[in-house]
Write a protein that holds these residues in place. Sequence first.
Motif, short mmCIF file in Angstrom:
data_model
loop_
_atom_site.label_atom_id
_atom_site.label_comp_id
_atom_site.label_asym_id
_atom_site.label_seq_id
_atom_site.Cartn_x
_atom_site.Cartn_y
_atom_site.Cartn_z
N ASP A 196 49.29 34.98 42.55
CA ASP A 196 48.20 34.09 42.18
C ASP A 196 47.84 34.34 40.71
O ASP A 196 47.10 35.26 40.39
CB ASP A 196 47.00 34.35 43.09
N ALA A 249 44.14 34.70 39.40
CA ALA A 249 43.28 35.75 39.96
C ALA A 249 42.10 36.08 39.04
O ALA A 249 40.98 36.31 39.51
CB ALA A 249 44.10 37.01 40.25
N GLY A 274 41.00 32.73 41.44
CA GLY A 274 42.15 32.60 42.31
C GLY A 274 42.38 31.21 42.88
O GLY A 274 41.44 30.50 43.19
N THR A 333 43.06 36.32 47.66
CA THR A 333 43.51 37.04 46.47
C THR A 333 42.46 38.05 46.04
O THR A 333 41.28 37.73 45.99
CB THR A 333 43.73 36.07 45.29
N GLY A 358 47.41 39.60 42.96
CA GLY A 358 46.48 38.95 42.03
C GLY A 358 46.50 39.64 40.68
O GLY A 358 45.56 40.34 40.33
#
Lengths: 374, 374
Positions: free
Chosen positions: A283, A286, A290, A295, A310
């Motif tokens: 992701d 993040a 996110g 995340t 993340g």
Amino acid sequence: MPLVIGVLAETHPGERRLSVVPDVVKKYQGLGARVVMQKGAGLPAHFRDADFAEVALVERADEVCAEADVVFCVQPPAPATLAALKPGSVLLGLLQPWASAERARQLAEGQVTAFALELLPRISRAQSMDALSSQGAVAGYECALIAADHSPKFFPMLTYAAGTIRPAKVLVIGAGVAGLQAIATARRIGAMVEAYDVRPETREQVESLGAKFIDTGVAAAGSGGYARELTDEEKAKQAERLARAVAQCDALITTAALPGRPAPRIIGADMIARMKPGAVVVDMAADTGGNVEGTVAGDKVWINDVLVIGPTHIPSRMPVHASEMLAKNLFNFISPFIRDGALALDWEDEVISGSCLTHAGEIRHPGVKQALGL
Amino acid sequence: MPLVIGVLAETHPGERRLSVVPDVVKKYQGLGARVVMQKGAGLPAHFRDADFAEVALVERADEVCAEADVVFCVQPPAPATLAALKPGSVLLGLLQPWASAERARQLAEGQVTAFALELLPRISRAQSMDALSSQGAVAGYECALIAADHSPKFFPMLTYAAGTIRPAKVLVIGAGVAGLQAIATARRIGAMVEAYDVRPETREQVESLGAKFIDTGVAAAGSGGYARELTDEEKAKQAERLARAVAQCDALITTAALPGRPAPRIIGADMIARMKPGAVVVDMAADTGGNVEGTVAGDKVWINDVLVIGPTHIPSRMPVHASEMLAKNLFNFISPFIRDGALALDWEDEVISGSCLTHAGEIRHPGVKQALGL
């Protein structure tokens, strides 16, 4: 007195980039400027003080500010450093203009002319100054590597003596600069890539990289190259088609960002629950909340048997080249206005006026003023 | 009574692979065998018990041993598990035959027929059973990804609006299966790759992958596809030429292994000291002592401004495909001897006799006996 350019060491935890690199410093010197830099500022990006020729080194940030007419940073400097900037001096960097009304006020009250590269008008001429794009390319590349490195499968097809391994399926959400670079990198490594963006005009770019474009029937082209926010009905339709693609992929990379806003939530817990055991999610958003439910910024978490990563400060994972790109962006922004060792800003220039956060005691950017309620 | 195949859960810390995968279990069942497996054995490799159809699940390793005629493992089982193996049963896996005289004795005394895939004769027919090669390919791929992910530079050339980033230089030492896969992967990502091996016959393979072969003037082709050990004079000559290449690269990946021996020390502290700031070293031999002076197995250490990474259990970073490859290797080894639900080993077969560690109460492998002083 020649123009003095100041380079601050970065103090944000996790930040490793520098706003100049040795070659760019030489170019400023070639334009007649003198450069003053904090000792050791380049070390996190693997540049040693000795790599910078004829640069005046000082210990502290306030010493840089006391001398410099133009101060470069990557991230917004601390309040004490902002307070040390000379009235009338220029501050240039990724100033996170939407993050802090406090900071905007301090810069205005200090009579600082602050340019935030996030505010750069998205016009052709400004592309060579576009730090969001250059750093986005770094982030997209890094996120594809993170996905490959954490996948329990090969990305490429592999033929070996006992058989053939099929290539992994990678799904990239968001086909901006970062998403396109993630697609290109995953393809390079050998994965089969699908990609999705709410802006249907990105289809051609996605396909030109050898990836398949997912058509959800939802189009949401917005202004400035970003997507607009979707309606609830559009979100449901998008989610349904996306959920199928998510369930089939081995690695998911999400790159959806809205300027100055929290990242859009695109992947819900229900979609993660349907993913394959061992699937990996990276992701990229993040840092701003996110794109994926669950995340954790700066961490890796298992949700059932799916690893959700993340990463934060992604461009700082590659500080040599991220700094080089950023330094050139900053140089391309300011250097047209340096002549014979003096700075002469042209306020008629769309790039200058559009990127200005504060000038002559005022917060200048209408979008930022509105967003911060100023 | 049909043949019973047993699958042990792995207990070594850091080991995530499994000795079977669902498709391969089906094949054993197709040959008339019944399969008994420890519950949850596949979970570290992202295979769930439900993925294995018609497999008898038991709680403990000794329950597997009590039933099974042929027992599969990845790493050597614990002594208590070895003690539970039925006399006359077959144990098959990566048994680390050179690591423990104790274990060899226990297997012999228990009347276990143990095959260690490390002992597989390196003949053409055995390639499809060659677990060292398949796992080496996994390791080479992973180490290239680790290098790319930790490099502060882009591996590929990148053209962006403000300029062009030059591709990174990657140096790979050792051009066995692992080294060749590291070369191929670094090339895929976009790096310029140089490679070195003491066996000059690897030049063609290296060049076929688009990498440059470094000629040090030292040749040391050994037996069984491995290199022989070098003389001191040869080592000095090799080191001198290599040091120049090491000093110029952005990432160094070392893959030199000697069968059943500590890894050769190829990169000294003096060579690391001359590397570029921000350079990355991935020492694939960390598990067996390291090719690089200063490597810490299982950790990343900074030596000046060079990051030295000593990954361990590398194939376990990619357990789905590493298990798939290993499972097929084991299947190709043993399946020719399973007919109508019964095992009939052919001791005239070079593969069977050559890979045998213990049989009928004896330690059979001459090389292992010699190495362990038995």
